[in-house]
Design a protein around this motif. Structure first.
Motif: not given
Length: 301
Positions: A202-221
Motif C-alpha cells: 500500500a505504501k509503495g502503491a500510494v506513492r507511485q500512483i500519486a506520481f503517475l497522476q501528477r506526471a501524466t497531467a504535465q504539459n507534453p512540452d
C-alpha cells in the motif's frame, strides 16, 4: 540453454511499478496477447521477473512467452496459451514478456526471434520452442510439461495454485489498478495504509500512483519548457516527472541535481526534497538511484 538471471534495471520500489500502472495489453486490433488467463497470466517486467518467473517456477511450471506487438503470430500464440492456462486453473503459470518494452529480460533468454516460448521449473529452463503452434500441439506440449514436473515442485497443481489468502480490500485495490482506475486505486490503497501504516504494498502503491497522476497531467512540452528556463524550479519539476514517465530516469535525476547546484536556501531544500521523493519511487539498490544519490551528495557537499 543457461539459466536466465535477472539483470538490474530501474526497479520501482514496492509491489507495483509504473509499468504495472499503465494499461495492460488486450486482444483485438492491437496485435497483443491477451491476459485473459487471469491470475495465471502475468505481464513480466525487470521488476517482477525474479518473483513471477524464477521464484514462481519453484511452485508450478512457468511458461514464458516472449512476444512482440509487431508479430501477429505472437498475439495468436499468446491467446492460445492464455486459454490453456485458464483451463488448467493453476497447474502452471503463464508469463508474458514484451521484447520491445522489456529487452533486457528478453536478452536473458538469448532468443533469436519471436514468438519464443520457454518453460521453467525450479528456476531452470526445461523446454522451449519458437514460432506459432497448432492448438492441439500446444495442448500436448503443456501436458508433457506437467507430466515431467509432477510431484517435483512445491505447488499443489490444483485450482488454488497459490494458497495465499489475499485480503479482500487489497484484492479490490489491485483490481482498480489493473482496470486503470487510478483514483479508485489510490483511495483503496490509502485506506489500507491508514489502517496498516507499515503495509509495504500500500505504501509503495500510494506513492507511485500519486506520481503517475501528477506526471501524466504535465504539459507534453514540459522538457522543452524547462530547457528554455533552466532556473525555473516548477518547470524543472514538471520536466523531471515527464522524463521519468518516459523512462529517462538518469536525465530526470541529473536535471534536478544540476538545479541544486544553482540554488540555495529554501529553493535548494525544495529541489532536494523532490529529488529524494523521486529516488523513493525506485528500489534503493537500482544503479541509477545509487548514482543519483552519490551525485546528490557531491552537489550538496
Amino acid at each position: 540453454m543457461t539459466r536466465p538471471r535477472p539483470s538490474v534495471g530501474p526497479a520501482l520500489a514496492g509491489a507495483v511499478d509504473l509499468s504495472a500502472l499503465k494499461q495492460r495489453p488486450t486482444t483485438g486490433g492491437g496485435g497483443s496477447p491477451s491476459t485473459a488467463g487471469g491470475p495465471h497470466a502475468t505481464e513480466v517486467t525487470e521488476t517482477n521477473f525474479e518473483a513471477e518467473v524464477l521464484v514462481r517456477s519453484g511452485q508450478v511450471p512457468v511458461v514464458v512467452l516472449l512476444w512482440s506487438p509487431r508479430s501477429d503470430s505472437s498475439a495468436a500464440l499468446g491467446d492460445a496459451l492464455s486459454d490453456l492456462a485458464a483451463a488448467d486453473n493453476g497447474k502452471w503459470s503463464l508469463a508474458l514478456v514484451n521484447v520491445d518494452t522489456t529487452p533486457r529480460v528478453a536478452q536473458m533468454f538469448g532468443i533469436q526471434g519471436v514468438p519464443t516460448v520457454v518453460a521453467l521449473a525450479g528456476g531452470q529452463p526445461i523446454a522451449s520452442f519458437q514460432g506459432a503452434q497448432p492448438a492441439d500441439e500446444l495442448r500436448r506440449w503443456v501436458d508433457s510439461l506437467l507430466e515431467a514436473t509432477a510431484g517435483k515442485l512445491t505447488g499443489s497443481g490444483a485450482g488454488d495454485d497459490d494458497s495465499e489468502q489475499v485480503d479482500p480490500e487489497l484484492a479490490a485495490a489491485r483490481a482498480h489498478l489493473d482496470e486503470g482506475d487510478l483514483d479508485a486505486a489510490a483511495a483503496a490503497y490509502q485506506a489500507i495504509l491508514d489502517a496498516q501504516p507499515s503495509h509495504a504494498e500500500a505504501k509503495g502503491a500510494v506513492r507511485q500512483i500519486a506520481f503517475l497522476q501528477r506526471a501524466t497531467a504535465q504539459n507534453p512540452d514540459a522538457v522543452a519548457a524547462a530547457d528554455a528556463a533552466p532556473d525555473d524550479i516548477e518547470a524543472a519539476f514538471a520536466a523531471a516527472d515527464a522524463e521519468i514517465l518516459a523512462q529517462n530516469v538518469s536525465a530526470a535525476f541529473d536535471r534536478l541535481i544540476a538545479l541544486i547546484k544553482r540554488t540555495a536556501g529554501d529553493d535548494r531544500t525544495a529541489v532536494r526534497t523532490r529529488l529524494v521523493e523521486l529516488f523513493d519511487l525506485f528500489d534503493p539498490a537500482d544503479p541509477e538511484v545509487v548514482a543519483g544519490r552519490r551525485n546528490l551528495a557531491n552537489a550538496l557537499y
